[in-house]
Design a protein around this motif. Structure first.
Motif, short mmCIF file in Angstrom:
data_model
loop_
_atom_site.label_atom_id
_atom_site.label_comp_id
_atom_site.label_asym_id
_atom_site.label_seq_id
_atom_site.Cartn_x
_atom_site.Cartn_y
_atom_site.Cartn_z
N ALA A 188 16.45 87.30 44.79
CA ALA A 188 17.49 88.21 45.30
C ALA A 188 17.85 87.84 46.74
CB ALA A 188 17.03 89.66 45.21
N GLY A 189 16.85 87.55 47.55
CA GLY A 189 17.09 87.15 48.94
C GLY A 189 17.88 85.85 49.02
N HIS A 190 17.57 84.92 48.13
CA HIS A 190 18.29 83.64 48.12
C HIS A 190 19.77 83.85 47.78
CE1 HIS A 190 18.97 79.36 47.77
NE2 HIS A 190 19.50 79.56 46.57
N LEU A 191 20.06 84.69 46.77
CA LEU A 191 21.44 84.98 46.42
C LEU A 191 22.19 85.58 47.60
CD1 LEU A 191 20.41 84.38 43.53
CD2 LEU A 191 21.78 86.31 42.76
N LEU A 192 21.55 86.50 48.29
CA LEU A 192 22.18 87.12 49.46
C LEU A 192 22.38 86.11 50.58
CD1 LEU A 192 23.40 89.59 50.73
CD2 LEU A 192 21.13 90.26 51.49
N SER A 193 21.43 85.21 50.77
CA SER A 193 21.56 84.18 51.80
C SER A 193 22.75 83.26 51.51
CB SER A 193 20.27 83.37 51.88
OG SER A 193 20.39 82.33 52.82
N VAL A 194 22.92 82.87 50.26
CA VAL A 194 24.07 82.04 49.87
C VAL A 194 25.37 82.83 50.09
CG1 VAL A 194 25.24 80.96 47.91
CG2 VAL A 194 22.79 80.57 48.28
N ALA A 195 25.38 84.08 49.68
CA ALA A 195 26.57 84.92 49.87
C ALA A 195 26.91 85.06 51.35
CB ALA A 195 26.34 86.30 49.25
N GLN A 196 25.91 85.21 52.17
CA GLN A 196 26.11 85.37 53.61
C GLN A 196 26.72 84.11 54.23
OE1 GLN A 196 26.04 87.94 55.35
NE2 GLN A 196 24.86 87.80 57.21
N ARG A 197 26.19 82.94 53.86
CA ARG A 197 26.70 81.68 54.41
C ARG A 197 28.17 81.48 54.06
NH1 ARG A 197 24.00 77.37 51.88
NH2 ARG A 197 25.24 76.01 53.18
N TYR A 198 28.51 81.69 52.77
CA TYR A 198 29.89 81.48 52.35
C TYR A 198 30.78 82.65 52.75
CZ TYR A 198 28.46 77.25 50.06
OH TYR A 198 27.98 75.99 49.83
N GLY A 199 30.20 83.82 52.93
CA GLY A 199 30.95 84.96 53.44
C GLY A 199 31.46 84.69 54.86
N ASP B 76 36.56 82.86 58.14
CA ASP B 76 37.36 81.84 58.83
C ASP B 76 38.61 81.45 58.05
OD1 ASP B 76 35.47 81.69 60.88
OD2 ASP B 76 34.42 79.99 59.95
N LEU B 77 38.57 81.58 56.74
CA LEU B 77 39.66 81.11 55.88
C LEU B 77 40.69 82.17 55.53
CD1 LEU B 77 37.62 79.01 53.30
CD2 LEU B 77 39.13 78.13 55.09
N THR B 78 40.35 83.42 55.69
CA THR B 78 41.23 84.51 55.27
C THR B 78 41.45 85.49 56.42
OG1 THR B 78 39.47 85.98 54.51
CG2 THR B 78 40.29 84.34 52.92
N PRO B 79 42.43 86.37 56.29
CA PRO B 79 42.62 87.39 57.33
C PRO B 79 41.69 88.59 57.15
CG PRO B 79 44.42 87.48 55.74
CD PRO B 79 43.55 86.31 55.35
#
Length: 151
Positions: free
Chosen positions: A59-70, A75-78
């Protein structure tokens, strides 16, 4: 017999997905009917129905991936914020929804509420616009661009 899991089908390469990230534990891919452009899902590679049944480290790994791409999504959207939602419905495979938020209602799909007679409301899947696969692939590629390996 249970219905086949669309997420397991994606993991097996039997159904298409616009992949944002893949590692030995999880897959992140674009949402087919995003409330805002850039929304994506992070799923474990193991089929577990309830998010609360995931081992803590996964669960922590999924959140870590989500955080990085979040962060990249900001940066990419408004978007003003990134929302993370685990609601447990829709697909019986644990998943984390990553939602770019421009305002309060983006996290609850209220932009697509249909009012019936002033009292009842509903959000139907058909009310939420569906980007093309090309648009989804382009956003997935933009999210992947310039990402540094987790460290």
């Amino acid at each position: 017999m249970a219905d086949p899991c669309i997420f397991c089908s994606i993991l097996a390469g039997q159904s298409p997905a616009s992949v944002v990230h893949e590692d030995e534990h999880c897959l992140a891919f674009m949402t087919l009917r995003p409330i805002r452009s850039g929304a994506f899902l992070v799923i474990p590679k193991v089929h577990i129905d309830h998010f609360t049944d995931l081992p803590d480290d996964l669960a922590g790994h999924l959140l870590s991936v989500a955080q990085r791409y979040g962060r990249r999504l900001l940066d990419l959207t408004p978007a003003k914020r990134i929302g993370y939602v685990v609601h447990g419905f829709g697909v019986p495979h644990a998943h984390l929804n990553v939602v770019p938020q421009h305002d309060t209602f983006d996290i609850i799909s209220a932009r697509y509420v249909v009012v019936d007679g002033g009292a009842a409301y509903q959000v139907t899947e058909s009310a939420v616009p569906a980007p093309t696969r090309i648009e989804l692939d382009q956003m997935a590629a933009a999210l992947r661009a310039e990402m540094q390996p987790a460290g």
